[in-house]
Design a protein around this motif. Structure first.
Motif, PDB file in Angstrom:
ATOM      1  N   PRO A 180      49.235  39.081  47.249  1.00 34.49           N
ATOM      2  CA  PRO A 180      47.890  39.582  46.937  1.00 34.49           C
ATOM      3  C   PRO A 180      46.833  38.480  46.985  1.00 34.49           C
ATOM      4  CG  PRO A 180      49.085  39.195  44.910  1.00 34.49           C
ATOM      5  CD  PRO A 180      50.015  38.798  46.030  1.00 34.49           C
ATOM      6  N   THR A 181      45.577  38.897  47.162  1.00 39.38           N
ATOM      7  CA  THR A 181      44.484  37.960  46.937  1.00 39.38           C
ATOM      8  C   THR A 181      43.876  38.226  45.565  1.00 39.38           C
ATOM      9  OG1 THR A 181      43.468  39.387  48.572  1.00 39.38           O
ATOM     10  CG2 THR A 181      43.485  37.060  49.066  1.00 39.38           C
ATOM     11  N   LEU A 182      44.054  39.456  45.084  1.00 41.17           N
ATOM     12  CA  LEU A 182      43.563  39.789  43.747  1.00 41.17           C
ATOM     13  C   LEU A 182      44.732  40.330  42.934  1.00 41.17           C
ATOM     14  CD1 LEU A 182      41.186  40.217  41.754  1.00 41.17           C
ATOM     15  CD2 LEU A 182      40.959  42.510  42.691  1.00 41.17           C
ATOM     16  N   LEU A 183      44.967  39.709  41.798  1.00 42.94           N
ATOM     17  CA  LEU A 183      46.046  40.141  40.930  1.00 42.94           C
ATOM     18  C   LEU A 183      45.409  40.803  39.715  1.00 42.94           C
ATOM     19  CD1 LEU A 183      49.111  40.032  40.405  1.00 42.94           C
ATOM     20  CD2 LEU A 183      48.746  37.830  39.290  1.00 42.94           C
ATOM     21  N   VAL A 184      45.718  42.053  39.507  1.00 47.63           N
ATOM     22  CA  VAL A 184      45.107  42.827  38.437  1.00 47.63           C
ATOM     23  C   VAL A 184      46.140  43.006  37.330  1.00 47.63           C
ATOM     24  CG1 VAL A 184      43.994  45.007  37.876  1.00 47.63           C
ATOM     25  CG2 VAL A 184      43.665  44.015  40.124  1.00 47.63           C
ATOM     26  N   LEU A 185      45.899  42.423  36.177  1.00 42.94           N
ATOM     27  CA  LEU A 185      46.884  42.454  35.092  1.00 42.94           C
ATOM     28  C   LEU A 185      46.342  43.278  33.930  1.00 42.94           C
ATOM     29  CD1 LEU A 185      47.748  38.639  35.068  1.00 42.94           C
ATOM     30  CD2 LEU A 185      49.012  40.444  36.242  1.00 42.94           C
ATOM     31  N   ASP A 186      47.075  44.309  33.568  1.00 45.16           N
ATOM     32  CA  ASP A 186      46.636  45.151  32.461  1.00 45.16           C
ATOM     33  C   ASP A 186      47.358  44.700  31.195  1.00 45.16           C
ATOM     34  OD1 ASP A 186      45.669  47.094  30.843  1.00 45.16           O
ATOM     35  OD2 ASP A 186      46.158  48.775  32.168  1.00 45.16           O
ATOM     36  N   GLY A 229      39.004  33.061  43.353  1.00 43.29           N
ATOM     37  CA  GLY A 229      39.581  31.867  42.766  1.00 43.29           C
ATOM     38  C   GLY A 229      39.331  31.680  41.281  1.00 43.29           C
ATOM     39  N   LYS A 230      38.916  32.739  40.598  1.00 46.93           N
ATOM     40  CA  LYS A 230      38.620  32.617  39.167  1.00 46.93           C
ATOM     41  C   LYS A 230      39.496  33.589  38.374  1.00 46.93           C
ATOM     42  CE  LYS A 230      35.166  29.922  40.062  1.00 46.93           C
ATOM     43  NZ  LYS A 230      35.189  28.510  39.716  1.00 46.93           N
ATOM     44  N   ILE A 231      39.452  33.414  37.071  1.00 47.62           N
ATOM     45  CA  ILE A 231      40.114  34.387  36.200  1.00 47.62           C
ATOM     46  C   ILE A 231      39.031  35.202  35.492  1.00 47.62           C
ATOM     47  CG2 ILE A 231      41.608  34.734  34.213  1.00 47.62           C
ATOM     48  CD1 ILE A 231      43.179  32.312  34.977  1.00 47.62           C
ATOM     49  N   PHE A 232      39.035  36.471  35.743  1.00 52.20           N
ATOM     50  CA  PHE A 232      38.064  37.384  35.146  1.00 52.20           C
ATOM     51  C   PHE A 232      38.732  38.204  34.063  1.00 52.20           C
ATOM     52  CE2 PHE A 232      34.010  37.846  37.471  1.00 52.20           C
ATOM     53  CZ  PHE A 232      34.173  36.754  38.305  1.00 52.20           C
ATOM     54  N   SER A 233      38.074  38.343  32.945  1.00 53.13           N
ATOM     55  CA  SER A 233      38.630  39.198  31.900  1.00 53.13           C
ATOM     56  C   SER A 233      37.728  40.393  31.691  1.00 53.13           C
ATOM     57  CB  SER A 233      38.752  38.444  30.578  1.00 53.13           C
ATOM     58  OG  SER A 233      39.745  37.477  30.687  1.00 53.13           O
ATOM     59  N   LEU A 234      38.355  41.516  31.470  1.00 60.66           N
ATOM     60  CA  LEU A 234      37.626  42.730  31.139  1.00 60.66           C
ATOM     61  C   LEU A 234      38.057  43.075  29.730  1.00 60.66           C
ATOM     62  CD1 LEU A 234      35.788  44.955  32.246  1.00 60.66           C
ATOM     63  CD2 LEU A 234      37.798  46.056  33.207  1.00 60.66           C
ATOM     64  N   ILE A 235      37.111  43.044  28.804  1.00 59.84           N
ATOM     65  CA  ILE A 235      37.492  43.342  27.422  1.00 59.84           C
ATOM     66  C   ILE A 235      36.638  44.486  26.896  1.00 59.84           C
ATOM     67  CG2 ILE A 235      38.232  40.966  26.992  1.00 59.84           C
ATOM     68  CD1 ILE A 235      35.677  40.625  25.305  1.00 59.84           C
ATOM     69  N   GLY A 236      37.013  44.965  25.742  1.00 60.49           N
ATOM     70  CA  GLY A 236      36.266  46.050  25.128  1.00 60.49           C
ATOM     71  C   GLY A 236      37.149  46.757  24.132  1.00 60.49           C
ATOM     72  N   GLY A 270      47.911  27.960  36.308  1.00 63.62           N
ATOM     73  CA  GLY A 270      48.564  27.239  37.402  1.00 63.62           C
ATOM     74  C   GLY A 270      48.469  28.011  38.703  1.00 63.62           C
ATOM     75  N   LEU A 271      48.632  29.313  38.581  1.00 64.73           N
ATOM     76  CA  LEU A 271      48.657  30.180  39.757  1.00 64.73           C
ATOM     77  C   LEU A 271      47.360  30.088  40.557  1.00 64.73           C
ATOM     78  CD1 LEU A 271      50.600  32.306  40.959  1.00 64.73           C
ATOM     79  CD2 LEU A 271      49.268  34.024  39.750  1.00 64.73           C
ATOM     80  N   ILE A 272      46.207  30.167  39.856  1.00 69.63           N
ATOM     81  CA  ILE A 272      44.952  30.170  40.621  1.00 69.63           C
ATOM     82  C   ILE A 272      44.637  28.789  41.173  1.00 69.63           C
ATOM     83  CG2 ILE A 272      43.932  32.183  39.485  1.00 69.63           C
ATOM     84  CD1 ILE A 272      42.062  30.080  38.138  1.00 69.63           C
ATOM     85  N   LYS A 273      45.250  27.767  40.572  1.00 71.96           N
ATOM     86  CA  LYS A 273      45.049  26.429  41.129  1.00 71.96           C
ATOM     87  C   LYS A 273      45.830  26.268  42.420  1.00 71.96           C
ATOM     88  CE  LYS A 273      44.071  23.898  36.966  1.00 71.96           C
ATOM     89  NZ  LYS A 273      44.938  23.616  35.819  1.00 71.96           N
ATOM     90  N   GLU A 274      47.075  26.768  42.404  1.00 77.55           N
ATOM     91  CA  GLU A 274      47.970  26.495  43.528  1.00 77.55           C
ATOM     92  C   GLU A 274      47.768  27.453  44.697  1.00 77.55           C
ATOM     93  OE1 GLU A 274      51.768  26.610  41.624  1.00 77.55           O
ATOM     94  OE2 GLU A 274      51.137  24.984  40.304  1.00 77.55           O
ATOM     95  N   GLU A 275      47.381  28.682  44.407  1.00 81.32           N
ATOM     96  CA  GLU A 275      47.316  29.651  45.489  1.00 81.32           C
ATOM     97  C   GLU A 275      45.923  30.264  45.555  1.00 81.32           C
ATOM     98  OE1 GLU A 275      50.649  32.446  45.534  1.00 81.32           O
ATOM     99  OE2 GLU A 275      51.670  31.092  44.167  1.00 81.32           O
ATOM    100  N   ASP A 276      45.648  30.920  46.673  1.00 76.94           N
ATOM    101  CA  ASP A 276      44.356  31.581  46.839  1.00 76.94           C
ATOM    102  C   ASP A 276      44.423  32.960  46.188  1.00 76.94           C
ATOM    103  OD1 ASP A 276      41.875  32.397  47.615  1.00 76.94           O
ATOM    104  OD2 ASP A 276      42.525  32.976  49.628  1.00 76.94           O
ATOM    105  N   ILE A 277      44.498  32.928  44.868  1.00 76.04           N
ATOM    106  CA  ILE A 277      44.632  34.194  44.146  1.00 76.04           C
ATOM    107  C   ILE A 277      43.548  34.268  43.082  1.00 76.04           C
ATOM    108  CG2 ILE A 277      46.073  35.404  42.451  1.00 76.04           C
ATOM    109  CD1 ILE A 277      48.474  34.727  44.077  1.00 76.04           C
TER     110      ILE A 277
END
Lengths: 333, 261
Positions: B175-181, B34-41, B201-208
């Motif tokens: 999906p339950t996990l959406l991976v965006l590159d 239910g969170k937004i994770f960022s991978l940076i580098g 909005g997406l993570i608020k409304e859905e279990d993503i």
């Protein structure tokens, strides 16, 4: 706006139906007014249409270069020829048997090479087609009769009194099979399987990450394609009453490839047009037999330059009845 | 770290080697539901490689990827999708000669079962499934606001719209996990803002749950709940966006250190 184009296309829905009825009418009347010779020409048109449809699944729908399709055709023809002459099994019963034999062969041969891409796969399939032909010439287990082939194949029958032995009956046999195949293939095109095939053609990696089992659907295409080619082989063998390796050369694979390219990859009406071109062309140009290949080659080159999508490219979007319905629903809203 | 009980995706000692280059080196990642994770580098840090291993495009040389308590390391991409991980690509990979609708419908492929014979004979099961596929695809294309382009070929629509169609296609796999590159690459600032709004909005409304690679720091700082920083195949820092923003190791990785070591 671009969108109007698709709307227009649906506006033709009614006239498309009437065009279809006219074409079907011509097909039914044709054998009763044409001479036996021209019925036979139409019969071979049908054989090439079936072969074109079978290769279209592999080449047109999934975009796999297969230049050894004559191999599957040969497997079907020889399965029929051998089982009929040695064991006397009726030809019509052998139709599904030939289809299964060719499909099984495709499954076994293509399983280890299915991951190859583009030109690599193309070269391997050329080799596969040639191996089949040369194996037939070498007469394994005294089955294939070497370069002479197998003689004395029966007329198609189910074993009873009903026998297909005139040109007209052959004509209806082949076009009946083509018709059934077209119905089946159109249904496949508009299903999740057809879409999966097209996705693989467009982008294999993205297809995989969209949940499509790329390997399975590529193999399925080869198996269905081979099965249809096997059916064509069955009917061809019973028509000629003999089969020999020289009917299944590399040139035959090339012709099938041309049928799909001329017609338009993945387009079923296109394939029929392509098959018509390939089978009627030599007849039309019979007086100039010497220049036939020259003209043929020129046509191919011009075709690729000015109409790379083929004579009748597949139209997408808004083709299905359901999307027509949603559009109507939207108008109401 | 936000609520450790709700771990969705875990990688442990994940390692991917190309020839002599260790692109990902013993990488540990914990993604929470239910969170937004960022991978940076910085460029070449191995972010996309991590994504490719997680989504099955590459097989890892070592380590595990665990998703919802299933070990999915080394599985095929299509299997991983059916577990519930969907992804997009840095350079958009749509099925260009298919319509937008067909593109999105393909996402539902793994949620349907009808095979060849069912499709040829149009069984009632197959018809229901097709209708269902269409309904899901319709709602997804409306969700990204591109309903009017449903019958356009994917290659004919604007770049920003293509990006949204790709996201819609990924969403159509349920999906339950959406991976965006790098979802914002190539988008203008207006489109980027719309995208950020859409994702939150997406993570608020859905279990993503969303895991994304991003170069645009406004996006990272604006929507991430947690940021993981990678450099040379290793995790060098993680934390809340504002902490990462001031973390000296991160600044060093991006800009280099002041004094030569």
């Amino acid at each position: 706006m671009k969108y109007s184009k698709t709307l227009n296309y649906n506006g033709f829905f009614g006239s498309r139906h009437s065009a279809l009825i006219i074409v079907l009418g011509i097909f039914f009347i044709y054998p009763f007014i044409a001479s036996n010779y021209y019925i036979d020409v139409a019969f071979f048109f049908g054989i090439y249409a079936l072969l074109g449809l079978s290769l279209n699944i592999v080449l047109g729908e999934v975009g796999l270069f297969d230049l050894g399709h004559a191999g599957f055709y040969a497997i079907g023809a020889y399965t029929t020829a051998i089982l009929n002459t040695k064991f006397g099994i009726p030809i019509l019963i052998l139709i599904p048997v030939s289809a299964v034999a060719a499909a099984l062969f495709a499954y076994i041969v293509c399983s280890p090479i299915i991951h190859l891409r583009g030109d690599y796969l193309c070269i391997v399939t050329i080799g596969m087609g040639e191996i089949v032909r040369i194996a037939l010439i070498n007469n394994p287990f005294d089955l294939t009769g070497g370069p002479n082939g197998v003689f004395g194949i029966d007329f198609p029958s189910l074993g009873g009194p009903f026998v297909i032995d005139s040109s007209i009956e052959y004509y209806f046999l082949i076009w009946g099979v083509v018709g059934l195949s077209i119905v089946g293939l159109i249904r496949l095109q508009n299903s999740r399987i057809g879409r999966a095939w097209n996705c693989i053609r467009e982008d294999e990696v993205a297809a995989g990450t969209s949940g499509i089992n790329v390997r399975f659907y590529k193999l399925l295409a080869f198996v269905i394609g081979a099965a249809l080619a096997g059916v064509a082989g069955n009917i061809y063998a019973s028509k000629l009453m003999c089969v020999s390796p020289e009917s299944f050369t590399f040139w035959e694979s090339c012709l099938m490839f041309c049928i799909v390219l001329i017609g338009g990859m993945g387009s079923i009406p296109g394939v029929i047009i392509g098959a018509g071109f390939i089978s009627l062309f030599p007849e039309i140009f019979r007086p100039f037999a010497m220049y036939r290949m020259l003209v043929f080659g020129t046509v191919m080159i011009l075709m690729m330059m000015f109409r790379p999508g083929g004579a009748w490219p597949r139209k997408r979007g808004g083709v299905e009845f359901t999307s027509l319905l949603t559009r109507m629903r939207e108008k109401d809203a | 770290m936000p609520d450790t009980n709700k771990t969705l995706l875990v990688t442990r000692k994940l390692t991917k080697i190309f020839g002599g280059l260790t692109a990902v080196n013993n990488f540990d990642l914990d993604v929470h539901r239910g969170k937004i994770f960022s991978l940076i580098g910085p460029n070449g840090a191995g972010k996309t490689t991590v994504f490719n291993v997680v989504t099955g495009i590459y097989k890892p040389e070592g380590g595990n990827v665990i998703f919802k308590d299933n070990d999915i390391s080394g599985r095929k991409p299509h299997e991983i999708v059916s577990y519930g991980i969907a992804r997009t690509f840095q350079n958009i990979r749509l099925f260009s000669n298919m319509t937008c609708m067909e593109n999105i419908m393909s996402g539902q492929h793994c949620r349907a079962t009808s095979g060849m014979w069912a499709s040829i004979f149009r069984t009632s099961h197959q018809k229901n499934e097709e209708a269902n596929i269409r309904t899901v695809a319709e709602s997804r294309i409306r969700q990204v606001g591109l309903w009017e382009f449903r019958d356009e070929l994917a290659k004919n629509i604007a770049y920003g719209s293509q990006r949204m169609i790709e996201i819609a296609r990924a969403l159509a796999t349920n999906p339950t996990l959406l991976v965006l590159d790098e979802p914002s690459s190539g988008l203008n600032s207006k489109e980027t803002e719309d995208l950020m709004e859409f994702l939150t909005g997406l993570i608020k409304e859905e279990d993503i749950t969303i895991l994304l690679i991003e170069h645009d720091m406004n996006v990272v700082m604006g929507i991430s709940d947690w940021v993981v920083v990678m450099d040379e195949g290793k995790k060098i820092a993680e934390g809340h966006p504002e902490d990462i923003y001031h973390n000296p190791r991160v600044i060093e990785a991006y800009l280099g250190s002041e004094e030569p070591r």
